[in-house]
Write an enzyme that holds these catalytic residues in place. Structure first.
Site, PDB file in Angstrom:
ATOM      1  N   ASP A  13       0.876  -1.177   0.000  1.00 55.25           N
ATOM      2  CA  ASP A  13       0.000   0.000   0.000  1.00 55.25           C
ATOM      3  C   ASP A  13       0.911   1.224   0.000  1.00 55.25           C
ATOM      4  OD1 ASP A  13      -2.397   1.595   0.336  1.00 55.25           O
ATOM      5  OD2 ASP A  13      -1.896   1.815   2.437  1.00 55.25           O
ATOM      6  N   SER A  14       0.314   2.388  -0.203  1.00 56.25           N
ATOM      7  CA  SER A  14       1.094   3.627  -0.111  1.00 56.25           C
ATOM      8  C   SER A  14       1.621   3.844   1.308  1.00 56.25           C
ATOM      9  CB  SER A  14       0.211   4.816  -0.503  1.00 56.25           C
ATOM     10  OG  SER A  14      -0.908   4.876   0.363  1.00 56.25           O
ATOM     11  N   TYR A  45      -0.798   8.334  -2.502  1.00 55.16           N
ATOM     12  CA  TYR A  45      -0.941   8.007  -3.924  1.00 55.16           C
ATOM     13  C   TYR A  45      -2.158   8.755  -4.521  1.00 55.16           C
ATOM     14  CZ  TYR A  45       2.190   3.836  -3.843  1.00 55.16           C
ATOM     15  OH  TYR A  45       3.254   2.965  -3.760  1.00 55.16           O
ATOM     16  N   GLY A  46      -3.122   9.036  -3.663  1.00 54.57           N
ATOM     17  CA  GLY A  46      -4.426   9.524  -4.133  1.00 54.57           C
ATOM     18  C   GLY A  46      -4.406  10.861  -4.838  1.00 54.57           C
ATOM     19  N   CYS A  76      -4.499  -1.530  -1.873  1.00 51.51           N
ATOM     20  CA  CYS A  76      -4.713  -0.090  -2.047  1.00 51.51           C
ATOM     21  C   CYS A  76      -5.660   0.098  -3.226  1.00 51.51           C
ATOM     22  CB  CYS A  76      -3.354   0.567  -2.331  1.00 51.51           C
ATOM     23  SG  CYS A  76      -3.431   2.311  -2.748  1.00 51.51           S
ATOM     24  N   ASN A  77      -6.786   0.755  -2.985  1.00 48.13           N
ATOM     25  CA  ASN A  77      -7.744   0.988  -4.070  1.00 48.13           C
ATOM     26  C   ASN A  77      -7.131   1.855  -5.164  1.00 48.13           C
ATOM     27  OD1 ASN A  77     -10.801   0.260  -2.993  1.00 48.13           O
ATOM     28  ND2 ASN A  77      -9.398   0.735  -1.349  1.00 48.13           N
ATOM     29  N   THR A  78      -6.355   2.849  -4.743  1.00 50.53           N
ATOM     30  CA  THR A  78      -5.783   3.803  -5.694  1.00 50.53           C
ATOM     31  C   THR A  78      -4.781   3.106  -6.613  1.00 50.53           C
ATOM     32  OG1 THR A  78      -6.019   5.445  -3.938  1.00 50.53           O
ATOM     33  CG2 THR A  78      -4.679   6.067  -5.831  1.00 50.53           C
ATOM     34  N   GLU A 154      -2.214   8.133   8.792  1.00 42.64           N
ATOM     35  CA  GLU A 154      -0.754   7.957   8.832  1.00 42.64           C
ATOM     36  C   GLU A 154      -0.149   8.618  10.066  1.00 42.64           C
ATOM     37  OE1 GLU A 154       1.368   6.225   6.848  1.00 42.64           O
ATOM     38  OE2 GLU A 154      -0.309   5.427   5.699  1.00 42.64           O
ATOM     39  N   CYS A 186     -11.150   3.081   0.393  1.00 46.13           N
ATOM     40  CA  CYS A 186      -9.719   3.316   0.608  1.00 46.13           C
ATOM     41  C   CYS A 186      -9.333   2.480   1.818  1.00 46.13           C
ATOM     42  CB  CYS A 186      -9.474   4.800   0.881  1.00 46.13           C
ATOM     43  SG  CYS A 186      -7.798   5.170   1.475  1.00 46.13           S
ATOM     44  N   THR A 187      -8.216   1.779   1.714  1.00 40.76           N
ATOM     45  CA  THR A 187      -7.887   0.817   2.771  1.00 40.76           C
ATOM     46  C   THR A 187      -7.451   1.489   4.074  1.00 40.76           C
ATOM     47  OG1 THR A 187      -5.646   0.571   1.848  1.00 40.76           O
ATOM     48  CG2 THR A 187      -7.322  -1.020   1.148  1.00 40.76           C
ATOM     49  N   HIS A 188      -7.220   2.800   4.039  1.00 45.80           N
ATOM     50  CA  HIS A 188      -6.939   3.505   5.301  1.00 45.80           C
ATOM     51  C   HIS A 188      -8.213   3.707   6.146  1.00 45.80           C
ATOM     52  CE1 HIS A 188      -3.096   4.559   3.416  1.00 45.80           C
ATOM     53  NE2 HIS A 188      -2.685   5.047   4.569  1.00 45.80           N
TER      54      HIS A 188
HETATM   55  N1  DGL Z   1      -4.819   3.049   1.025  1.00 42.55           N
HETATM   56  C1  DGL Z   1      -4.885   3.758  -0.243  1.00 42.55           C
HETATM   57  C2  DGL Z   1      -6.180   3.405  -0.964  1.00 42.55           C
HETATM   58  O1  DGL Z   1      -6.778   2.380  -0.679  1.00 42.55           O
HETATM   59  C3  DGL Z   1      -4.589   5.187   0.026  1.00 42.55           C
HETATM   60  C4  DGL Z   1      -4.161   5.940  -1.162  1.00 42.55           C
HETATM   61  C5  DGL Z   1      -3.318   7.140  -0.879  1.00 42.55           C
HETATM   62  O2  DGL Z   1      -2.142   6.970  -0.535  1.00 42.55           O
HETATM   63  O3  DGL Z   1      -3.818   8.244  -1.110  1.00 42.55           O
HETATM   64  O4  DGL Z   1      -6.624   4.089  -1.848  1.00 42.55           O
END
Ligand code: DGL
Length: 271
Positions: A13-14, A45-46, A76-78, A154, A186-188
């Site tokens: 993930d990011s 990443y978003g 990570c969805n992004t 984060e 988003c996985t966060h």
């Molecule tokens: N966990 C990422 C997701 O699922 C976060 C993306 C990011 O870093 O903005 O999209």
């Protein structure tokens, strides 16, 4: 090197958000060795262009392949939206991604209105547009980009006033449109679930994708007869491109156990 059933599974993930997926993978696959990469130096990443996320994903995949992974989960969805096609063109082993649970949400809603919280990049991707084209006819889909939320997770600010205020704004936009089902795209965001639930109340259903991803990974490995063949519990290894001591604090807090986090040094360009 030939693949072996006891080779590890790579997950990235990011940042620390993908730990929400890693938890479900660990619960479902106790005997697998897991390698987690948090690309914290390149977060979020978003807000980045797809080409940048593809480049990062390829570099992380190259690192994981050098560690003999038998499968990769893009937690990570992004990154899934931007890079999973590129990864699948490069590698033949199973690569499992994460996408917002729009389909189950459209089956569950009673008001016929579903909300999706995600990053800008996920919501503006072709992959997300296709998802809406496929499933957006059976319900109205309201999308809500959530700038800043990833950074709050984060920083470990899971329930501070600043995080609560952001969520009030984003969720308020959805609630005012009659949403009764909210997709965490988003996985966060699963780490913010207690605050989200307290703001929307018990009538609203909230969906994330961790279990579905772990199930799909299990299915893919099972179909290829690549599930680990051992009876002792698997290990977890953690790597980050960020400041290891900082990222370690966050991982320990979210993973709930002492862990060692190693430095992922830049590993050369992928192309
Ligand atoms: N966990 C990422 C997701 O699922 C976060 C993306 C990011 O870093 O903005 O999209």
């Amino acid at each position: 090197m030939a693949q072996d059933v006891n080779h590890p599974i790579g997950v990235f993930d990011s940042g620390v958000g993908g730990l929400s997926i890693l938890k479900d993978i660990r619960a479902q696959l106790p005997y697998e060795d897991l390698i987690y990469v948090a690309d914290s130096a390149h977060l979020p990443y978003g807000t980045k262009p797809a080409a940048y996320i593809q480049e990062r994903s390829l570099m992380i995949a190259k690192f994981l392949v050098a560690r003999n992974v038998k499968a990769i989960v893009v937690a990570c969805n992004t990154a899934t939206a931007a890079a999973i096609r590129t990864l699948r063109m490069r590698y033949t082993f199973p690569i499992v991604g994460v996408e917002p649970a729009v389909k189950p949400a459209t089956c569950m809603t009673k008001t016929g209105v579903v909300g999706v919280l995600a990053t800008n990049s996920t919501l503006s991707s072709d992959k997300f547009s296709n998802l809406i084209d496929r499933f957006g006819r059976s319900a109205e889909i309201i999308v809500q980009p959530c700038p800043g939320l990833v950074e709050q997770v984060e920083k470990g600010e899971l329930s501070t006033d600043a995080t609560r205020d952001m969520l009030k704004l984003y969720l308020g936009n959805l609630m005012s449109r009659g949403v009764d089902t909210i997709v965490l795209g988003c996985t966060h965001y699963p780490f913010l679930l207690p605050v989200i639930e307290s703001l929307v109340g018990p009538e609203v259903q909230i969906l994330d994708t961790g279990k579905a991803v772990a199930q799909e990974l299990t299915r893919r490995l099972g179909a290829d007869q690549m599930l680990a063949a051992r009876t002792e519990r698997g290990s977890e290894e953690f790597w980050t491109s960020g400041i290891t001591s900082e990222v370690a604090k966050r991982i320990v807090a979210l993973w709930g156990r002492e862990v060692t986090v190693r430095a992922l040094l830049e590993i050369g360009r992928t192309r």
